[in-house]
Design an enzyme around this catalytic site. Structure first.
Site, mmCIF file in Angstrom:
data_model
loop_
_atom_site.group_PDB
_atom_site.id
_atom_site.type_symbol
_atom_site.label_atom_id
_atom_site.label_comp_id
_atom_site.label_asym_id
_atom_site.label_seq_id
_atom_site.Cartn_x
_atom_site.Cartn_y
_atom_site.Cartn_z
ATOM 1 N N LYS A 137 0.846 -1.200 0.000
ATOM 2 C CA LYS A 137 0.000 0.000 0.000
ATOM 3 C C LYS A 137 0.878 1.245 0.000
ATOM 4 O O LYS A 137 1.490 1.591 0.995
ATOM 5 C CB LYS A 137 -0.936 0.053 1.220
ATOM 6 C CG LYS A 137 -2.015 1.114 0.987
ATOM 7 C CD LYS A 137 -2.600 1.718 2.220
ATOM 8 C CE LYS A 137 -1.793 2.793 2.854
ATOM 9 N NZ LYS A 137 -1.657 4.051 2.086
ATOM 10 N N SER A 141 5.366 7.240 10.377
ATOM 11 C CA SER A 141 5.520 7.941 11.654
ATOM 12 C C SER A 141 5.474 6.958 12.829
ATOM 13 O O SER A 141 4.861 5.891 12.745
ATOM 14 C CB SER A 141 4.395 8.966 11.799
ATOM 15 O OG SER A 141 3.149 8.297 11.764
ATOM 16 N N CYS A 189 13.517 10.471 7.428
ATOM 17 C CA CYS A 189 13.389 10.070 8.828
ATOM 18 C C CYS A 189 14.733 10.184 9.539
ATOM 19 O O CYS A 189 14.793 10.304 10.751
ATOM 20 C CB CYS A 189 12.806 8.674 8.930
ATOM 21 S SG CYS A 189 13.392 7.600 7.644
ATOM 22 N N GLY A 210 3.106 3.805 13.618
ATOM 23 C CA GLY A 210 3.794 2.558 13.956
ATOM 24 C C GLY A 210 3.133 1.868 15.148
ATOM 25 O O GLY A 210 2.939 0.649 15.166
ATOM 26 N N GLU A 263 9.986 0.934 10.469
ATOM 27 C CA GLU A 263 11.038 1.939 10.288
ATOM 28 C C GLU A 263 10.346 3.281 10.499
ATOM 29 O O GLU A 263 9.530 3.699 9.686
ATOM 30 C CB GLU A 263 11.635 1.793 8.883
ATOM 31 C CG GLU A 263 13.037 2.345 8.797
ATOM 32 C CD GLU A 263 13.038 3.750 8.262
ATOM 33 O OE1 GLU A 263 12.949 4.682 9.099
ATOM 34 O OE2 GLU A 263 13.091 3.917 7.046
ATOM 35 N N GLU A 285 9.910 15.373 15.894
ATOM 36 C CA GLU A 285 10.309 15.303 14.486
ATOM 37 C C GLU A 285 9.480 16.305 13.674
ATOM 38 O O GLU A 285 8.256 16.243 13.662
ATOM 39 C CB GLU A 285 10.062 13.887 13.971
ATOM 40 C CG GLU A 285 10.513 13.701 12.546
ATOM 41 C CD GLU A 285 10.359 12.270 12.063
ATOM 42 O OE1 GLU A 285 9.312 11.650 12.334
ATOM 43 O OE2 GLU A 285 11.295 11.773 11.422
#
Ligand code: ADP
Length: 498
Positions: A195, A249, A304, A253, A270, A401
């Site tokens: 996806k 993100s 990231c 996650g 990740e 972040e």
């Protein structure tokens, strides 16, 4: 600052985006069961770029069924490892032949400069497929001398594909993230439902056409574009998916982990980062200054592993901050299709608002911008490359972040003090140190709690180098030999021979 949008579009790309794009299920291009489509936007203009079939639970169900059938009953499992490797290699060749076209798709859909997509995103994806094609024939088990039963047993391990894999990828490197996910899954013999991110589905869908052209059996790779909360969530929760691999993100996650709990599917993640980039006074500043600028500004800070916390030893702090700010000032911001552009727009209006929200929060807490600090241009999702000073570890802009071209600079005096400060983050994806002292460099590499440490460089990626996070930056490692652990499982076989 002029934001020029070139009207010259590659004809193959114009044709591809000119038609509503469908989803790939069991080797066929299909509309969504609901009949719905969603728009993908050109972030340089905010205009609709293409319409794409909007996958949802029912489409995911069909795609998983196809992947299950391809795994359990199809020709894929009967193929030799070398045949699988050759297919992956062929896909790499086809992708390489279409470098220009994929460069355009990435630039139009994501906003990144065309010139960069052509020399970074596409060739890295090609390399990844080639590297993984080589692993297909090298997935090996061991023979194991066991002592139980008086040694009259022959024991060995097999490494077998984990099965049907759901892969959910982000929008920052749409093609490359598809390659990072598909390459090792296919080399291991898994089947896949991929996806892509709703902001950038186009290159994955075009890759689906090349997957068919390469000759992968139907159902081995299924591609379902759609939104995270619907298609993504259905894939993560699906009881017939054996493993979910996610990049995105940290917040999502966590949702993936919860969704995966139903059938305890394997999970690899990740996730986000807030990577420290540490410049010592003994560094080669001619390299460290542009290196630190590129650590944060590459891909508009939408990495990231972006070097978003810049720590500089006090004696050279002013010089480094001024240098990074001068680099930022020189960056030409504009449409990704303009050959002069060095930094394109952020991917979406949502990201633009998010990054501007962080800038405001930083200013409210006392941070100052040496350069940048604002939205740029009057259309599209552009932000000025920004260097913030007067920042402290307690500030939102230092802790969270931002995922945009914003670096926070902070001085340090004592080299011993920098390790706890650099490690003072929930994240642990990457870190860098700049110094001429090799002992200090390697000591730092040991003490920094991050999945990647760069010494006197930044953003060096290679298909052979494992990448992934410590702490809340993720589970598992992508690329390199390590990634095969994510897509295979060990079977111990024990035979009585005496
Ligand atoms: P970002 O915030 O940078 O857009 P996300 O983590 O939201 O990153 O998105 C990364 C990928 O995860 C995208 O493909 C998105 O559609 C998907 N996603 C978002 N929410 C969910 C969810 N609840 N379940 C599964 N996938 C999701």
């Amino acid at each position: 600052m002029g934001i020029a949008v070139s009207a010259e579009i590659n004809p193959q790309v114009a044709e591809f985006i000119g038609k509503p794009r469908k989803m790939l299920i069991n080797g066929k291009w299909a509309n969504a069961v609901s009949g719905k489509t969603f728009p993908t936007y050109n972030p340089a203009t905010g205009e609709v770029l293409a319409q794409v079939a909007e996958g949802d639970r029912e489409d995911i169900n069909q795609a998983v069924k196809a992947a299950r059938d391809a795994f359990d009953n199809g020709p894929w499992r009967r193929m030799t490892a070398s045949e699988r490797g050759r297919l992956i290699w062929k896909l790499a060749d086809l992708l390489e032949q279409h470098t220009e076209e994929f460069g355009y798709l990435e630039s139009l859909d994501n906003g990144k400069p065309l010139a960069i997509a052509k020399v970074a995103d596409v060739p890295l994806a090609v390399d990844l497929f080639r590297y993984m094609a080589g692993w297909a024939t090298k997935v090996e088990g061991n023979t194991i001398p066991i002592s139980s039963g008086g040694g009259k047993y022959f024991a060995y391990t097999l490494r077998e594909p984990v099965g049907v894999v759901g892969q959910i990828i982000p929008w920052n490197f749409p093609l490359l993230m598809a390659a990072w996910k598909l390459g090792p899954a296919l080399a291991s013999g898994c089947t896949v439902v991929l996806k892509p991110a709703e902001q950038t589905p186009l290159s994955a869908l075009r890759l689906g056409e090349l997957i068919q052209e390469a000759g992968f059996p139907d159902g081995v790779v299924n591609i379902v574009p759609g939104y995270g909360e619907t298609a993504g969530a259905a894939l993560a929760a699906h009881p017939d998916v054996d493993k979910i691999a996610f990049t995105g993100s940290t917040e999502v996650g966590r949702l993936i982990v919860h969704a995966a709990a139903g059938n305890l599917k394997k999970v690899s993640l990740e996730l986000g980062g807030k990577s420290p980039n540490v410049v010592f006074k003994d560094a080669d500043l001619d390299a460290a200054i542009p290196g630190s600028a590129s650590a944060i500004f590459f891909n508009h800070g939408q990495c990231c592993c972006a070097g978003s916390r810049l720590y500089v030893e006090k004696a050279v702090y002013d010089q480094v901050v001024e240098g990074v700010a001068a680099n930022a000032k020189k960056i030409r911001v504009g449409s990704g299709l303009d050959p002069k552009t060095q930094m394109g727009p952020l991917v979406s209006e949502e990201q633009l608002n998010r990054v501007c929200g962080y800038l405001e929060a930083g200013f409210a807490e006392g941070a100052k911008a040496v350069v940048g600090g604002h939205k740029a241009g009057d259309r599209g999702y552009f932000v000025e490359p920004t260097v913030l000073v007067d920042t402290r570890e307690s500030m939102k802009v230092v802790k969270e972040e931002i995922f945009g071209p914003v670096v926070t600079a902070m001085p340090f005096t004592d080299p011993e003090e920098i390790i706890p400060r650099a490690n003072n983050s929930d994240y642990g994806l990457a870190a860098a140190v700049w110094t001429r002292d090799i002992s200090k460099a390697h000591r730092m590499a040991e003490l920094l709690r991050a999945g990647t440490v760069w010494i006197n460089c930044y953003n060096i990626f290679d298909a052979a180098l494992p990448f992934g996070g410590y702490k809340q930056s993720g589970w598992g490692r992508e690329m390199g030999h390590d990634v095969l652990n994510l897509y295979t499982q060990t079977k111990a076989v024990c035979a009585k021979i005496g």
